[in-house]
Design a protein around this motif. Structure first.
Motif, PDB file in Angstrom:
ATOM      1  N   LYS A   1       0.975  -1.232  -0.077  1.00 28.23           N
ATOM      2  CA  LYS A   1       0.089  -0.055   0.002  1.00 28.23           C
ATOM      3  C   LYS A   1       0.899   1.279   0.153  1.00 28.23           C
ATOM      4  O   LYS A   1       0.506   2.143  -0.720  1.00 28.23           O
ATOM      5  CB  LYS A   1      -0.818  -0.067   1.348  1.00 28.23           C
ATOM      6  CG  LYS A   1      -2.020   1.219   1.235  1.00 28.23           C
ATOM      7  CD  LYS A   1      -2.681   1.159   2.529  1.00 28.23           C
ATOM      8  CE  LYS A   1      -3.797   2.186   2.408  1.00 28.23           C
ATOM      9  NZ  LYS A   1      -4.771   2.359   3.605  1.00 28.23           N
ATOM     10  N   TYR A   2       2.042   1.228   0.868  1.00 31.84           N
ATOM     11  CA  TYR A   2       2.751   2.535   1.001  1.00 31.84           C
ATOM     12  C   TYR A   2       4.252   2.427   0.643  1.00 31.84           C
ATOM     13  O   TYR A   2       4.911   3.265   0.062  1.00 31.84           O
ATOM     14  CB  TYR A   2       2.671   3.212   2.325  1.00 31.84           C
ATOM     15  CG  TYR A   2       1.280   3.690   2.605  1.00 31.84           C
ATOM     16  CD1 TYR A   2       0.546   4.397   1.968  1.00 31.84           C
ATOM     17  CD2 TYR A   2       0.512   2.915   3.969  1.00 31.84           C
ATOM     18  CE1 TYR A   2      -0.609   4.993   2.343  1.00 31.84           C
ATOM     19  CE2 TYR A   2      -0.597   3.520   4.305  1.00 31.84           C
ATOM     20  CZ  TYR A   2      -1.152   4.592   3.704  1.00 31.84           C
ATOM     21  OH  TYR A   2      -2.435   5.070   3.994  1.00 31.84           O
ATOM     22  N   GLY A   3       4.684   1.069   0.746  1.00 28.89           N
ATOM     23  CA  GLY A   3       6.030   0.781   0.434  1.00 28.89           C
ATOM     24  C   GLY A   3       6.614   0.278  -0.780  1.00 28.89           C
ATOM     25  O   GLY A   3       7.818  -0.176  -0.808  1.00 28.89           O
ATOM     26  N   LYS A   4       5.655   0.315  -1.739  1.00 30.67           N
ATOM     27  CA  LYS A   4       6.002  -0.750  -2.809  1.00 30.67           C
ATOM     28  C   LYS A   4       6.681   0.566  -3.875  1.00 30.67           C
ATOM     29  O   LYS A   4       6.422   1.849  -4.071  1.00 30.67           O
ATOM     30  CB  LYS A   4       4.957  -1.109  -3.644  1.00 30.67           C
ATOM     31  CG  LYS A   4       5.321  -1.769  -5.045  1.00 30.67           C
ATOM     32  CD  LYS A   4       3.693  -2.732  -5.326  1.00 30.67           C
ATOM     33  CE  LYS A   4       2.824  -1.557  -5.957  1.00 30.67           C
ATOM     34  NZ  LYS A   4       1.679  -2.325  -6.423  1.00 30.67           N
ATOM     35  N   ASN A   5       7.702  -0.020  -4.552  1.00 35.71           N
ATOM     36  CA  ASN A   5       8.489   0.740  -5.567  1.00 35.71           C
ATOM     37  C   ASN A   5       8.903  -0.032  -6.893  1.00 35.71           C
ATOM     38  O   ASN A   5       8.843  -1.465  -6.869  1.00 35.71           O
ATOM     39  CB  ASN A   5       9.985   0.924  -4.820  1.00 35.71           C
ATOM     40  CG  ASN A   5       9.698   1.964  -3.605  1.00 35.71           C
ATOM     41  OD1 ASN A   5       9.599   3.153  -3.758  1.00 35.71           O
ATOM     42  ND2 ASN A   5       9.773   1.301  -2.393  1.00 35.71           N
ATOM     43  N   THR A   6       9.070   0.782  -7.721  1.00 31.98           N
ATOM     44  CA  THR A   6       9.533  -0.006  -9.141  1.00 31.98           C
ATOM     45  C   THR A   6      10.641  -0.677  -8.785  1.00 31.98           C
ATOM     46  O   THR A   6      11.699  -0.359  -7.931  1.00 31.98           O
ATOM     47  CB  THR A   6       9.575   0.838 -10.236  1.00 31.98           C
ATOM     48  OG1 THR A   6      10.967   1.522  -9.955  1.00 31.98           O
ATOM     49  CG2 THR A   6       8.536   1.595 -10.315  1.00 31.98           C
ATOM     50  N   ALA A   7      10.885  -2.208  -9.260  1.00 32.98           N
ATOM     51  CA  ALA A   7      11.901  -3.066  -9.178  1.00 32.98           C
ATOM     52  C   ALA A   7      13.476  -2.199  -9.478  1.00 32.98           C
ATOM     53  O   ALA A   7      14.235  -2.569  -8.820  1.00 32.98           O
ATOM     54  CB  ALA A   7      11.945  -4.393  -9.914  1.00 32.98           C
TER      55      ALA A   7
ATOM     56  N   ALA B   1      14.007   0.926  -9.503  1.00 35.06           N
ATOM     57  CA  ALA B   1      14.204   2.076  -8.775  1.00 35.06           C
ATOM     58  C   ALA B   1      14.806   1.472  -7.262  1.00 35.06           C
ATOM     59  O   ALA B   1      15.920   1.725  -6.451  1.00 35.06           O
ATOM     60  CB  ALA B   1      13.111   2.766  -8.290  1.00 35.06           C
ATOM     61  N   PHE B   2      14.009   0.450  -6.653  1.00 30.05           N
ATOM     62  CA  PHE B   2      14.549  -0.305  -5.514  1.00 30.05           C
ATOM     63  C   PHE B   2      15.810  -0.853  -5.776  1.00 30.05           C
ATOM     64  O   PHE B   2      16.801  -0.553  -4.717  1.00 30.05           O
ATOM     65  CB  PHE B   2      13.280  -1.378  -5.205  1.00 30.05           C
ATOM     66  CG  PHE B   2      13.698  -2.034  -3.743  1.00 30.05           C
ATOM     67  CD1 PHE B   2      13.305  -1.581  -2.905  1.00 30.05           C
ATOM     68  CD2 PHE B   2      14.605  -3.222  -4.163  1.00 30.05           C
ATOM     69  CE1 PHE B   2      13.438  -2.479  -1.631  1.00 30.05           C
ATOM     70  CE2 PHE B   2      14.892  -4.026  -2.662  1.00 30.05           C
ATOM     71  CZ  PHE B   2      14.313  -3.723  -1.666  1.00 30.05           C
ATOM     72  N   GLN B   3      16.312  -1.416  -6.840  1.00 31.59           N
ATOM     73  CA  GLN B   3      17.468  -2.286  -7.045  1.00 31.59           C
ATOM     74  C   GLN B   3      18.774  -1.262  -7.164  1.00 31.59           C
ATOM     75  O   GLN B   3      19.764  -1.594  -6.626  1.00 31.59           O
ATOM     76  CB  GLN B   3      17.542  -3.124  -8.212  1.00 31.59           C
ATOM     77  CG  GLN B   3      18.752  -3.896  -8.215  1.00 31.59           C
ATOM     78  CD  GLN B   3      18.647  -4.967  -6.978  1.00 31.59           C
ATOM     79  OE1 GLN B   3      17.872  -5.756  -6.378  1.00 31.59           O
ATOM     80  NE2 GLN B   3      19.860  -4.978  -6.509  1.00 31.59           N
ATOM     81  N   ALA B   4      18.509  -0.056  -7.709  1.00 33.55           N
ATOM     82  CA  ALA B   4      19.344   0.739  -7.567  1.00 33.55           C
ATOM     83  C   ALA B   4      19.919   1.368  -6.499  1.00 33.55           C
ATOM     84  O   ALA B   4      21.025   1.460  -6.189  1.00 33.55           O
ATOM     85  CB  ALA B   4      18.703   1.856  -8.666  1.00 33.55           C
ATOM     86  N   HIS B   5      18.781   1.616  -5.429  1.00 37.03           N
ATOM     87  CA  HIS B   5      19.162   2.117  -4.299  1.00 37.03           C
ATOM     88  C   HIS B   5      19.564   1.045  -3.414  1.00 37.03           C
ATOM     89  O   HIS B   5      20.692   1.083  -2.538  1.00 37.03           O
ATOM     90  CB  HIS B   5      17.839   2.591  -3.606  1.00 37.03           C
ATOM     91  CG  HIS B   5      17.864   3.352  -2.171  1.00 37.03           C
ATOM     92  ND1 HIS B   5      18.833   4.571  -2.108  1.00 37.03           N
ATOM     93  CD2 HIS B   5      17.754   3.125  -1.011  1.00 37.03           C
ATOM     94  CE1 HIS B   5      19.045   4.796  -0.889  1.00 37.03           C
ATOM     95  NE2 HIS B   5      18.364   4.104  -0.134  1.00 37.03           N
ATOM     96  N   TYR B   6      18.997  -0.378  -3.591  1.00 30.29           N
ATOM     97  CA  TYR B   6      19.528  -1.534  -2.754  1.00 30.29           C
ATOM     98  C   TYR B   6      21.039  -1.745  -3.219  1.00 30.29           C
ATOM     99  O   TYR B   6      21.740  -2.147  -2.143  1.00 30.29           O
ATOM    100  CB  TYR B   6      18.761  -2.922  -3.088  1.00 30.29           C
ATOM    101  CG  TYR B   6      18.931  -3.762  -2.231  1.00 30.29           C
ATOM    102  CD1 TYR B   6      18.121  -4.125  -1.161  1.00 30.29           C
ATOM    103  CD2 TYR B   6      20.070  -4.805  -2.421  1.00 30.29           C
ATOM    104  CE1 TYR B   6      18.172  -5.259  -0.585  1.00 30.29           C
ATOM    105  CE2 TYR B   6      20.086  -5.698  -1.561  1.00 30.29           C
ATOM    106  CZ  TYR B   6      19.467  -5.924  -0.527  1.00 30.29           C
ATOM    107  OH  TYR B   6      19.498  -7.256   0.234  1.00 30.29           O
ATOM    108  N   SER B   7      21.542  -1.760  -4.201  1.00 31.74           N
ATOM    109  CA  SER B   7      22.817  -1.975  -4.656  1.00 31.74           C
ATOM    110  C   SER B   7      24.021  -0.663  -4.167  1.00 31.74           C
ATOM    111  O   SER B   7      24.983  -1.033  -4.165  1.00 31.74           O
ATOM    112  CB  SER B   7      22.928  -2.058  -6.161  1.00 31.74           C
ATOM    113  OG  SER B   7      22.050  -2.847  -6.545  1.00 31.74           O
TER     114      SER B   7
END
Length: 230
Positions: free
Chosen positions: A211-217, A219-225
């Protein structure tokens, strides 16, 4: 809608030395009168969005934030990012992904000067949780000001564990939290450091992370890396 505190966990993050100056009775009353708000928080520098869990009625309790990719599914493990915004009066904060101290991944962070140190632990009994080999983690960012210290930790292995433990991104989940006193970490620069027992803790249930914490894969992976692997 986020629930109020669901249960008390008197032995969450139990360590070998008690750090709490708070009596059992005052600890109990403190938890019962607090509630948690649920909202979306998006970082201005990169647009990554989190489910933000904000305490109301608790003195000196962190705000917790969780971000996941839109590819997250209940059918398999997925990566997650946890960010904590913790009052400077506290020496460590912990998050139990399975809602209890025992037999699930425990993300713990503490300040280290103007930075922070992160670890993922596992406990099978009411003793100091030990480093958990089933997860890898990265400290993505950290900061400190006059009132709070902030740490953002990426984890692989925190959303699925054992034979049946898991986080369901599209459903409700139960988590728990704990905090320790300032000066209660033996070696703040080490992710394998011991730390003293919590001075406050509790449990909560959230709505769906999507609901609130979902991000495009992407964008998420870029930050996660970003950040250093541990």
């Amino acid at each position: 809608m986020l629930s109020s505190i669901a249960t008390l966990l008197p032995s969450f993050f139990l360590a070998t030395t008690v750090a709490s100056p708070i009596s059992h009775d005052s600890h109990h009353r403190l938890q019962e009168r607090g509630t948690w708000g649920e909202s979306r928080y998006c970082k201005p520098n990169n647009g990554l969005c989190y489910l933000q869990l904000t305490p109301t009625g608790f003195p000196n309790i962190p705000t917790y934030r969780i971000a996941i990719p839109d590819s997250a599914s209940s059918s398999s493990a997925f990566d997650a990012i946890l960010e904590t915004v913790t009052p400077v009066a506290l020496g460590w904060t912990g998050w139990a992904w399975g809602g209890t101290m025992l037999n699930n991944p425990l993300t713990v962070v503490w300040p280290n000067g103007n930075s922070a140190t992160a670890t993922v632990r596992w406990a099978t009994g009411k003793t100091l949780p030990q480093p958990y080999s089933g997860a890898t983690f990265k400290l993505l960012s950290s900061s400190k000001n006059s009132t709070h210290w902030t740490a953002e930790v990426a984890c692989t292995g925190c959303t699925r564990w054992g034979s049946s433990g898991q986080i369901r991104p599209d459903s409700t989940n139960s988590f728990s939290w704990a905090v320790g006193d300032r000066g209660s970490v033996s070696n703040p620069s080490s992710s394998s450091s011991s730390f003293k027992e919590h001075i406050n803790n509790g449990a909560l249930s959230t709505g769906a992370l999507t609901k609130y914490g979902k991000n495009t894969a992407s964008a998420f992976q870029a930050h996660y890396s970003s950040g250093k692997g541990t």
